[in-house]
Design a protein around this motif. Structure first.
Motif, PDB file in Angstrom:
ATOM      1  N   UNK A 151      -9.017  24.722  28.610  1.00 22.10           N
ATOM      2  CA  UNK A 151      -9.834  24.530  27.410  1.00 22.10           C
ATOM      3  C   UNK A 151      -8.920  24.336  26.212  1.00 22.10           C
ATOM      4  N   UNK A 152      -9.117  23.250  25.499  1.00 24.50           N
ATOM      5  CA  UNK A 152      -8.351  22.969  24.293  1.00 24.50           C
ATOM      6  C   UNK A 152      -9.284  22.923  23.095  1.00 24.50           C
ATOM      7  N   UNK A 153      -8.896  23.642  22.041  1.00 19.93           N
ATOM      8  CA  UNK A 153      -9.663  23.677  20.795  1.00 19.93           C
ATOM      9  C   UNK A 153      -8.801  23.076  19.703  1.00 19.93           C
ATOM     10  N   UNK A 154      -9.222  21.921  19.201  1.00 22.82           N
ATOM     11  CA  UNK A 154      -8.445  21.195  18.198  1.00 22.82           C
ATOM     12  C   UNK A 154      -9.243  21.067  16.904  1.00 22.82           C
ATOM     13  N   UNK A 155      -8.558  21.027  15.755  1.00 20.71           N
ATOM     14  CA  UNK A 155      -9.269  20.848  14.487  1.00 20.71           C
ATOM     15  C   UNK A 155     -10.043  19.538  14.465  1.00 20.71           C
TER      16      UNK A 155
END
Length: 301
Positions: A151-155
């Motif tokens: 899981x990647x959370x990017x702005x």
């Protein structure tokens, strides 16, 4: 601006047009100065990540000083030599930006405050750095699938959630279940762009829902990422956040044991009938929130 009450129609129209243009120019100037500072901040923080403010010499149109949030000097033009981390090449790049910005004026309106050093120095606060991309990984292990859930959370300006299988195909139903479960479990869906990718072999089925949700919430900071490293998560999520047993759950526990994992989290209705893990534990949870609470607890051998 000229009085338009006693002028002809054309003159009045030109007067109003000039006033609109002046306002537009002021907005454009402010935007230009703001963007210039943001660009300069990015260049500076490549070398000095804790930089928070700068002082500009507006007469010579060049950078004079860089400070951190506590006011400690990180770089000073008269005293910092060419071997400094903020090297001459970066100094030149920032100076080029300042040379273009200063002649536009409007510095005070853009937040370039007169420095305690006096004229011609101006203090400029650098914008807060954007949050970095955050990552978490969870695990699905059963006889039909050996998968790592990334899981990647990017702005991003608008929040979004995309779940993709190991071939890069969007798993819309899984994404809808996980989104609803996270919200109904009492968590906010993380702001920004959330991308979940499944890597490995086999078809996950709905048993991967719990791992997907926990990886997302871990990336968002609700549980330490390290807590996922020795844990296998097996369970379908209902829209209300409840964890459901699937046909793959019991075999998955056995397979997780063979793979060396010491903690498996499953639906509470399956925990008592699942095989034991020598030296490890099978934990049953009612819902997603209980799973996150369980992950926050240390693994006991």
């Amino acid at each position: 601006m000229a009085d338009t009450l006693n002028t002809d129609v054309v003159t009045a129209a030109l007067s109003r047009a000039t006033a609109r243009s002046a306002r537009a120019a002021e907005v454009a100037r402010l935007t230009f100065l703001t963007d210039t500072v943001a660009y300069a901040a990015r260049l500076i923080r490549d070398a000095l990540p804790t930089a928070a403010a700068i002082t500009v010499d507006t007469t010579n149109r060049e950078l004079h000083e860089i400070r951190d949030a506590q006011g400690e000097t990180l770089w000073h033009a008269p005293t910092s030599g060419p071997t400094h981390r903020f090297n001459d090449s970066l100094v030149d790049d920032v100076d080029d930006l300042i040379r273009e910005a200063v002649p536009f004026g409007g510095l005070a309106a853009a937040g370039w405050k007169t420095s305690a050093k006096g004229f011609p120095f101006r203090d400029v606060q650098l914008p807060e750095p954007p949050p970095a991309t955050r990552h978490a990984r969870a695990y699905v292990r059963h006889e039909d699938a050996v998968l790592d859930v990334h899981a990647n959370l990017a702005p991003a300006d608008q929040p979004s959630l995309t779940v993709r299988d190991r071939f890069g195909k969007t798993m819309r139903e899984a994404g809808d279940r996980v989104r609803a479960a996270i919200i109904n479990a009492g968590y906010d869906l993380p702001g920004g762009e959330v991308t979940v990718d499944l890597f490995g072999a086999g078809e996950p089925g709905s048993v991967a829902d719990l791992a997907i949700a926990c990886a997302i919430l871990s990336a968002a900071g609700h549980v330490d990422r390290a807590a996922l490293k020795r844990t296998v998560l097996l369970g379908e999520l209902g829209l209300d956040g409840r964890v459901r047993v699937t046909d793959q759950t019991r075999d998955g526990v056995r397979f997780a044991d063979l793979c060396g994992y010491k903690r498996v989290i499953v639906a509470s209705t399956a925990a008592t009938t699942c095989p034991l893990i020598p030296g490890g534990h099978v934990h049953g949870v009612l819902d997603l929130r209980q799973a996150i609470d369980r992950l926050a607890q240390p693994i006991t051998d």
